[in-house]
Design a protein around this motif. Sequence first.
Motif, mmCIF file in Angstrom:
data_model
loop_
_atom_site.group_PDB
_atom_site.id
_atom_site.type_symbol
_atom_site.label_atom_id
_atom_site.label_comp_id
_atom_site.label_asym_id
_atom_site.label_seq_id
_atom_site.Cartn_x
_atom_site.Cartn_y
_atom_site.Cartn_z
ATOM 1 N N PRO A 34 0.815 -1.233 0.000
ATOM 2 C CA PRO A 34 0.000 0.000 0.000
ATOM 3 C C PRO A 34 0.838 1.267 0.000
ATOM 4 O O PRO A 34 0.538 2.217 -0.737
ATOM 5 C CB PRO A 34 -0.829 -0.139 1.280
ATOM 6 N N ALA A 35 1.895 1.298 0.807
ATOM 7 C CA ALA A 35 2.735 2.494 0.874
ATOM 8 C C ALA A 35 3.486 2.718 -0.431
ATOM 9 O O ALA A 35 3.637 3.858 -0.897
ATOM 10 C CB ALA A 35 3.719 2.384 2.039
ATOM 11 N N VAL A 36 3.949 1.627 -1.048
ATOM 12 C CA VAL A 36 4.695 1.739 -2.305
ATOM 13 C C VAL A 36 3.761 2.161 -3.441
ATOM 14 O O VAL A 36 4.115 2.986 -4.284
ATOM 15 C CB VAL A 36 5.391 0.400 -2.631
ATOM 16 N N THR A 37 2.554 1.607 -3.447
ATOM 17 C CA THR A 37 1.583 1.943 -4.489
ATOM 18 C C THR A 37 1.190 3.410 -4.435
ATOM 19 O O THR A 37 0.887 4.027 -5.471
ATOM 20 C CB THR A 37 0.331 1.056 -4.345
ATOM 21 N N ALA A 38 1.213 4.001 -3.248
ATOM 22 C CA ALA A 38 0.810 5.399 -3.084
ATOM 23 C C ALA A 38 1.848 6.383 -3.610
ATOM 24 O O ALA A 38 1.546 7.570 -3.781
ATOM 25 C CB ALA A 38 0.545 5.681 -1.606
ATOM 26 N N LEU A 39 3.064 5.920 -3.887
ATOM 27 C CA LEU A 39 4.121 6.798 -4.384
ATOM 28 C C LEU A 39 3.859 7.179 -5.836
ATOM 29 O O LEU A 39 3.330 6.375 -6.612
ATOM 30 C CB LEU A 39 5.478 6.098 -4.290
ATOM 31 N N ASP A 40 4.230 8.404 -6.214
ATOM 32 C CA ASP A 40 4.196 8.730 -7.635
ATOM 33 C C ASP A 40 5.458 8.153 -8.286
ATOM 34 O O ASP A 40 6.302 7.554 -7.607
ATOM 35 C CB ASP A 40 4.083 10.237 -7.854
ATOM 36 N N ASP A 41 5.607 8.336 -9.605
ATOM 37 C CA ASP A 41 6.737 7.717 -10.299
ATOM 38 C C ASP A 41 8.070 8.224 -9.765
ATOM 39 O O ASP A 41 9.010 7.435 -9.556
ATOM 40 C CB ASP A 41 6.647 7.995 -11.802
ATOM 41 N N ALA A 42 8.167 9.519 -9.523
ATOM 42 C CA ALA A 42 9.410 10.077 -8.994
ATOM 43 C C ALA A 42 9.683 9.546 -7.590
ATOM 44 O O ALA A 42 10.834 9.248 -7.228
ATOM 45 C CB ALA A 42 9.342 11.606 -8.978
ATOM 46 N N GLY A 43 8.616 9.410 -6.799
ATOM 47 C CA GLY A 43 8.780 8.876 -5.457
ATOM 48 C C GLY A 43 9.223 7.429 -5.457
ATOM 49 O O GLY A 43 10.031 7.009 -4.624
ATOM 50 N N LEU A 44 8.696 6.648 -6.412
ATOM 51 C CA LEU A 44 9.090 5.245 -6.524
ATOM 52 C C LEU A 44 10.570 5.131 -6.864
ATOM 53 O O LEU A 44 11.309 4.356 -6.228
ATOM 54 C CB LEU A 44 8.241 4.565 -7.599
ATOM 55 N N THR A 45 11.012 5.907 -7.852
ATOM 56 C CA THR A 45 12.426 5.882 -8.229
ATOM 57 C C THR A 45 13.301 6.385 -7.085
ATOM 58 O O THR A 45 14.366 5.823 -6.811
ATOM 59 C CB THR A 45 12.661 6.743 -9.477
ATOM 60 N N GLY A 46 12.835 7.425 -6.407
ATOM 61 C CA GLY A 46 13.599 7.968 -5.296
ATOM 62 C C GLY A 46 13.761 6.978 -4.157
ATOM 63 O O GLY A 46 14.841 6.870 -3.570
ATOM 64 N N ARG A 47 12.698 6.239 -3.861
ATOM 65 C CA ARG A 47 12.802 5.250 -2.783
ATOM 66 C C ARG A 47 13.733 4.116 -3.179
ATOM 67 O O ARG A 47 14.485 3.603 -2.345
ATOM 68 C CB ARG A 47 11.406 4.713 -2.444
#
Length: 250
Positions: A34-47
């Motif tokens: 759930p937490a990962v799905t809530a990220l936008d594309d930039a947030g996913l790459t950043g994490r």
Amino acid sequence: MSLASLLDHLRGRPIERDLSPYREVLARVAALEPAVTALDDAGLTGRARALRARVADGAEVEAHLPEAFALAREAARRALGQRPFDEQVLAGVALARGKVAEMATGEGKTLAAVAPVFLHALAGRGAHVLTFNDYLARRDAAWMGPVYERLGLSVGFVQERMSVGERQRAYAADVTYLTAKEAGFDHLRDALALEPGERAQRAYHYALVDEADSILIDEARIPLVIAGETGEANAGPERLAALVRDLAPG
């Protein structure tokens, strides 16, 4: 332990039939979803890049397996429109831990390999995916490339007849797809190189073998041989003595 597992153990067969430990990891991956799905594309790459930084600083890879798998699962959903099934995640956990995983035809081995490769590529020392032929290496690199790119990793592939420079660039990528045969021949050619710049491969770190039965059994019976002509032998005792006299300690 089930009766079948007990019999395998007594017979010396290292077959794991109880998938409970793997399902526990799967539950941890699902809990992060759930937490990962809530990220936008930039947030996913950043994490993903933040995770890579922690691993590069010496963090234990196994401890970050659930997070890496959750990120890879979401990246695959966004890049390919394919969310890895639980069976693919279970197989990926086994592969990440150095096991051989048997999957039926159609269960998605190519996608199942992405998460363990991503996990081990986080160290920044390269991860190889060994395929059965050049076509699969080229296809899978292009097919899975968008997933790795969303996770901040570079992807390359090695093909027959590539130049040394092209091979060096492919091996320098975070993830490299190639056949076991090309990897073997590059190893032999690197051993014959006279200058460091002529070597294609870098130090080995992690490799995932696709179609293990074909590569580790069928293809393993075919020797890799590099043949060629050499000049006239010039290694008599006088020549060797002159070389030894020029050697310096250390």
